[in-house]
Design a protein around this motif. Structure first.
Motif, PDB file in Angstrom:
ATOM      1  N   PHE A 241      -7.854  -5.302   6.996  1.00 43.45           N
ATOM      2  CA  PHE A 241      -7.603  -3.860   7.063  1.00 43.45           C
ATOM      3  C   PHE A 241      -6.271  -3.511   7.726  1.00 43.45           C
ATOM      4  N   ARG A 242      -5.768  -4.331   8.597  1.00 45.30           N
ATOM      5  CA  ARG A 242      -4.670  -3.972   9.486  1.00 45.30           C
ATOM      6  C   ARG A 242      -3.631  -5.079   9.537  1.00 45.30           C
ATOM      7  N   PRO A 243      -2.436  -4.790  10.142  1.00 42.83           N
ATOM      8  CA  PRO A 243      -2.062  -3.629  10.949  1.00 42.83           C
ATOM      9  C   PRO A 243      -1.461  -2.495  10.101  1.00 42.83           C
ATOM     10  N   GLU A 244      -1.234  -1.389  10.775  1.00 43.55           N
ATOM     11  CA  GLU A 244      -0.482  -0.299  10.159  1.00 43.55           C
ATOM     12  C   GLU A 244       0.999  -0.591  10.338  1.00 43.55           C
ATOM     13  N   LEU A 245       1.750  -0.604   9.239  1.00 44.85           N
ATOM     14  CA  LEU A 245       3.195  -0.850   9.280  1.00 44.85           C
ATOM     15  C   LEU A 245       3.921   0.304   8.604  1.00 44.85           C
ATOM     16  N   ASN A 246       4.966   0.783   9.254  1.00 43.93           N
ATOM     17  CA  ASN A 246       5.767   1.875   8.700  1.00 43.93           C
ATOM     18  C   ASN A 246       4.905   3.072   8.307  1.00 43.93           C
ATOM     19  N   GLY A 247       3.904   3.342   9.128  1.00 37.51           N
ATOM     20  CA  GLY A 247       3.035   4.480   8.882  1.00 37.51           C
ATOM     21  C   GLY A 247       2.026   4.274   7.777  1.00 37.51           C
ATOM     22  N   ARG A 248       1.894   3.032   7.283  1.00 32.95           N
ATOM     23  CA  ARG A 248       0.986   2.770   6.165  1.00 32.95           C
ATOM     24  C   ARG A 248      -0.140   1.844   6.608  1.00 32.95           C
ATOM     25  N   ARG A 249      -1.361   2.293   6.436  1.00 37.67           N
ATOM     26  CA  ARG A 249      -2.525   1.459   6.717  1.00 37.67           C
ATOM     27  C   ARG A 249      -2.697   0.468   5.567  1.00 37.67           C
ATOM     28  N   TRP A 250      -2.906  -0.794   5.874  1.00 38.84           N
ATOM     29  CA  TRP A 250      -2.970  -1.805   4.821  1.00 38.84           C
ATOM     30  C   TRP A 250      -4.128  -1.543   3.857  1.00 38.84           C
ATOM     31  N   TYR A 251      -5.283  -1.132   4.380  1.00 35.45           N
ATOM     32  CA  TYR A 251      -6.417  -0.919   3.487  1.00 35.45           C
ATOM     33  C   TYR A 251      -6.229   0.297   2.586  1.00 35.45           C
ATOM     34  N   HIS A 252      -5.265   1.162   2.901  1.00 38.84           N
ATOM     35  CA  HIS A 252      -4.922   2.261   1.995  1.00 38.84           C
ATOM     36  C   HIS A 252      -3.989   1.804   0.875  1.00 38.84           C
ATOM     37  N   ARG A 253      -3.294   0.687   1.062  1.00 41.07           N
ATOM     38  CA  ARG A 253      -2.324   0.238   0.068  1.00 41.07           C
ATOM     39  C   ARG A 253      -2.997  -0.334  -1.178  1.00 41.07           C
ATOM     40  N   PHE A 254      -4.250  -0.759  -1.054  1.00 42.51           N
ATOM     41  CA  PHE A 254      -4.943  -1.319  -2.220  1.00 42.51           C
ATOM     42  C   PHE A 254      -4.938  -0.328  -3.373  1.00 42.51           C
ATOM     43  N   SER A 255      -5.232   0.921  -3.076  1.00 44.51           N
ATOM     44  CA  SER A 255      -5.243   1.956  -4.106  1.00 44.51           C
ATOM     45  C   SER A 255      -3.880   2.102  -4.766  1.00 44.51           C
ATOM     46  N   ALA A 256      -2.852   2.266  -3.956  1.00 41.07           N
ATOM     47  CA  ALA A 256      -1.508   2.516  -4.493  1.00 41.07           C
ATOM     48  C   ALA A 256      -1.013   1.363  -5.350  1.00 41.07           C
ATOM     49  N   LEU A 257      -1.379   0.138  -4.983  1.00 40.87           N
ATOM     50  CA  LEU A 257      -0.819  -1.039  -5.645  1.00 40.87           C
ATOM     51  C   LEU A 257      -1.634  -1.525  -6.836  1.00 40.87           C
ATOM     52  N   THR A 258      -2.918  -1.164  -6.905  1.00 37.57           N
ATOM     53  CA  THR A 258      -3.764  -1.758  -7.947  1.00 37.57           C
ATOM     54  C   THR A 258      -4.367  -0.758  -8.919  1.00 37.57           C
ATOM     55  N   ALA A 259      -4.448   0.528  -8.561  1.00 36.68           N
ATOM     56  CA  ALA A 259      -5.270   1.471  -9.332  1.00 36.68           C
ATOM     57  C   ALA A 259      -4.965   1.439 -10.827  1.00 36.68           C
ATOM     58  N   ARG A 260      -3.684   1.389 -11.182  1.00 34.82           N
ATOM     59  CA  ARG A 260      -3.319   1.421 -12.603  1.00 34.82           C
ATOM     60  C   ARG A 260      -2.617   0.141 -13.054  1.00 34.82           C
ATOM     61  N   ALA A 261      -2.729  -0.895 -12.250  1.00 37.02           N
ATOM     62  CA  ALA A 261      -2.070  -2.161 -12.582  1.00 37.02           C
ATOM     63  C   ALA A 261      -2.614  -2.722 -13.895  1.00 37.02           C
ATOM     64  N   GLY A 262      -1.714  -3.231 -14.713  1.00 37.53           N
ATOM     65  CA  GLY A 262      -2.109  -3.793 -15.997  1.00 37.53           C
ATOM     66  C   GLY A 262      -2.635  -2.773 -16.979  1.00 37.53           C
ATOM     67  N   GLY A 263      -2.370  -1.470 -16.717  1.00 37.69           N
ATOM     68  CA  GLY A 263      -2.874  -0.417 -17.600  1.00 37.69           C
ATOM     69  C   GLY A 263      -4.317  -0.045 -17.344  1.00 37.69           C
ATOM     70  N   PHE A 264      -4.865  -0.478 -16.193  1.00 37.91           N
ATOM     71  CA  PHE A 264      -6.262  -0.153 -15.892  1.00 37.91           C
ATOM     72  C   PHE A 264      -6.460   1.360 -15.873  1.00 37.91           C
ATOM     73  N   ASP A 265      -7.515   1.799 -16.540  1.00 37.93           N
ATOM     74  CA  ASP A 265      -7.856   3.221 -16.604  1.00 37.93           C
ATOM     75  C   ASP A 265      -9.303   3.373 -16.153  1.00 37.93           C
ATOM     76  N   LEU A 266      -9.523   4.016 -15.027  1.00 37.54           N
ATOM     77  CA  LEU A 266     -10.850   4.082 -14.438  1.00 37.54           C
ATOM     78  C   LEU A 266     -11.868   4.723 -15.373  1.00 37.54           C
ATOM     79  N   VAL A 267     -11.492   5.801 -16.018  1.00 40.93           N
ATOM     80  CA  VAL A 267     -12.439   6.483 -16.899  1.00 40.93           C
ATOM     81  C   VAL A 267     -12.785   5.601 -18.087  1.00 40.93           C
ATOM     82  N   ARG A 268     -11.790   5.042 -18.722  1.00 37.31           N
ATOM     83  CA  ARG A 268     -12.009   4.216 -19.923  1.00 37.31           C
ATOM     84  C   ARG A 268     -12.685   2.887 -19.596  1.00 37.31           C
ATOM     85  N   ASP A 269     -12.247   2.234 -18.508  1.00 34.37           N
ATOM     86  CA  ASP A 269     -12.639   0.847 -18.248  1.00 34.37           C
ATOM     87  C   ASP A 269     -13.828   0.706 -17.309  1.00 34.37           C
TER      88      ASP A 269
END
Length: 487
Positions: A241-269
C-alpha cells in the motif's frame, strides 16, 4: 468407493455425490469421489468431460493464504474480491475473514448490510460461475469449500481467531501468507493482532516466536506492537500500500495505471455478459476501478516471473525495497523506481506489466461464461537449464524457451529482456541476441566482485485477449579467479 486421479484427467463437476478435496500441491490435485447411484458411469463421463483440459504445472510451491477484509466500508474491497476469486485456483485459500459487522451507510451501497453477508454474496456469485471456471482449471475450489472458510472477524465472535490459530498451527510445513486489506473506521480490531496478543499471553515468548515464524505478510500494517516492538520480527512483510511519494498513495496508483490498460473496458469486459460475479463489481469508488487491495494478492500470483520471498525482484504489482521505517528488519514497501520507455519513476514498476495483468483478468472473466474451447489460456513457459546459474566473465550464456507450449495450440511470441534494477550488476548492459526468438544469448560482462543479473523471457500467445507468462533467469556473475561453484 474412493478414487484418486491426476488433475489433468479428472472432472471436478461431480456435483451428485462428489466432493473436491482441499489441494496441497501445485502439480497434482487429489479428489475424493464417493460414487452414488450413477456409479462408474459418472466417473467415465467426468473423464471424457475433462479429456481436453490442460492444467499448467508450476515448479513453485503452492501458497497457503488467508485474507482479512473490511468489506462493507470502501467498496474497493468488493472490487478486489471479484478479481481475487477469479484467481482462487492459484493458492490454497485457508480463510476469508470479514471484520466489519455493519456496512457503512452512504459510501457502501451493497444491498447486504453486514461485512460477512457481502463476502458471502460474492462467494455465492463465484459458485454460480464455478461449473464454467473448473473447465479451465480443475484447481478452482468449490463454493462450499470457500463458504466453510468464510467467517466473521468482529468482536462478537472468535471464529476468525480460531481459524487463524488452526491454520498457523497446522502440521502443513508451508508458511501461511496473510493479508489485511486496510481495516479502517467502523471495522473490528485486526484479527491477526488479536491472535498474536493471545499467543504471547498463553504460550510465552518461545511459543510466540515459533508461531510468528510461520507467517508471511503481504498486507497493510494493523498489528500494533507486534510489528516492531515484540521480538522476533515477522520473517517477511511486504506493504503493498505504501509509501506515499510525491503526494501519491501507491494503492491509489493501481487504478490510474491499469484501469484501461490493453483496452480493458469495465462495462464490456466485466459488468455485462460475464456472469454474476463480474456483475457485482461496484463502480462508486473514489477512483475508477480503484482496487486498492489488489496488490496484496497480485504479489502472490505465480506468473513465472515472481518469487514472493524476493520482493526486490519485481512482478505484476510493482517492485519493493527495504522499508526505511524499520531498519534491519525484513520489511519492504513500494519505494523503488524502474527505467522503462526512457522514463524512470515508481509507476513504471507496475505500468510495464499493466496490459498483461489486465488481459489476464479479462480472460478469467471470460472463463465465467465459456467452456474451454471458447476462451484463451496462458502459455506454459519452459526454459532449459536452471533458473539460477553461475557464470563467468566472457562466457556465452544460451537461454532456450523453445519447449514452451500453449494450451490452445496458438503460435507464441517471445520477448527476452534484462531487468537491471532487480539485480546488483550496474555496469554496461550486455547485448541480448535474438530477443524475439525462442532462444536468446548473451556474453557475460566483466565484474570485479560477484554480481547478479536478471534476464526475463515474456511469452505471449496470439489469442484474444493475448496472455503472457514469464520465466526469470538469475545469473550470478563471477569475477576472474573466483571459485566456480555448481551450475
Amino acid at each position: 468407493m474412493l478414487g484418486f486421479f491426476e488433475s489433468s484427467a479428472l472432472s471436478a463437476v461431480l456435483r451428485d455425490g462428489g466432493t473436491v478435496g482441499h489441494t496441497q500441491q501445485s502439480c497434482r490435485v487429489c479428489f475424493s469421489v464417493r460414487f452414488g447411484p450413477l456409479g462408474l458411469g459418472l466417473l467415465l463421463f467426468s473423464a471424457l468431460f475433462l479429456s481436453h483440459q490442460i492444467l499448467p504445472v508450476s515448479g513453485a510451491e503452492r501458497l497457503r493464504l488467508i485474507i482479512e477484509t473490511d468489506a462493507g466500508g470502501d467498496p474497493d474491497d468488493e472490487q478486489s474480491l471479484v478479481r481475487f476469486l477469479l484467481y482462487a485456483n492459484e493458492w490454497d485459500i485457508e480463510g476469508l475473514i470479514a471484520n466489519r459487522l455493519v456496512a457503512r451507510d452512504g459510501e457502501n451501497q451493497n444491498p447486504e448490510r453486514t461485512g460477512l453477508g457481502i463476502v458471502r454474496r460474492l462467494v455465492d456469485a463465484y459458485g454460480q460461475c464455478w461449473t464454467n471456471l473448473v473447465q479451465h482449471d480443475v484447481r478452482y475450489p468449490t463454493r462450499s469449500n470457500l463458504w466453510q472458510r468464510t467467517v466473521a472477524g468482529h468482536g462478537g465472535t472468535d471464529a476468525a481467531v480460531q481459524l487463524l490459530i488452526a491454520a498457523v498451527d497446522s502440521p502443513d510445513p508451508r508458511p501461511l501468507w496473510y493479508s489485511d486489506w486496510g481495516t479502517d473506521q467502523g471495522a473490528a480490531t485486526n484479527n491477526l493482532k488479536r491472535v498474536l496478543d493471545r499467543v504471547l499471553r498463553e504460550r510465552g515468548p518461545t511459543g510466540y516466536a515459533r508461531f510468528k515464524s510461520r507467517l508471511r505478510l503481504s498486507s497493510a500494517d494493523k498489528f500494533g506492537m507486534h510489528t516492531a516492538m515484540v521480538e522476533p520480527p515477522f520473517p517477511l512483510w511486504v506493504d503493498t500500500f505504501r509509501p506515499e511519494l510525491n503526494g501519491r498513495r501507491w494503492y491509489h496508483r493501481f487504478s490510474a495505471l491499469t484501469a484501461r490498460a490493453g483496452g480493458f473496458d469495465l462495462v464490456r469486459d466485466c459488468l455485462t455478459g460475464h456472469g454474476p460475479l463480474g456483475a457485482l463489481y461496484p463502480t462508486n469508488t473514489t477512483h475508477w476501478q480503484k482496487e486498492g487491495d489488489t496488490g496484496t494478492f497480485l504479489y502472490l500470483i505465480p506468473t513465472g516471473m515472481n518469487d514472493p520471498e524476493e520482493p526486490t525482484w519485481g512482478s505484476w504489482p510493482g517492485r519493493y525495497g527495504a522499508n526505511t521505517n524499520f531498519p534491519e528488519r525484513p520489511y519492504f514497501w513500494a519505494n523503488q523506481t524502474d527505467d522503462w520507455n526512457g522514463v524512470t519513476n515508481r509507476d513504471n514498476t507496475l505500468a510495464r506489466w499493466a496490459t498483461a495483468l489486465q488481459n489476464d483478468f479479462r480472460a478469467r472473466l471470460d472463463w465465467c461464461v465459456t467452456g474451454f474451447s471458447e476462451a484463451n489460456h496462458p502459455p506454459i513457459v519452459r526454459v532449459r537449464g536452471g533458473a539460477k546459474r553461475i557464470v563467468r566473465i566472457g562466457e556465452k550464456v544460451i537461454m532456450d524457451a523453445g519447449e514452451s507450449t500453449d494450451p490452445d495450440g496458438q503460435p507464441l511470441r517471445f520477448e527476452w529482456f534484462i531487468y537491471p534494477e532487480a539485480g546488483s550488476y550496474r555496469g554496461p548492459q550486455p547485448v541480448l541476441a535474438n530477443v524475439d526468438r525462442a532462444q536468446a544469448s548473451l556474453v557475460v560482462p566483466s565484474v570485479v566482485v560477484q554480481e547478479t543479473l536478471h534476464v526475463i523471457v515474456a511469452v505471449t500467445d496470439t489469442g484474444t485477449p493475448a496472455l503472457t507468462r514469464y520465466q526469470r533467469i538469475v545469473l550470478t556473475l563471477l569475477p576472474m579467479g573466483a571459485a566456480s561453484g555448481s551450475r
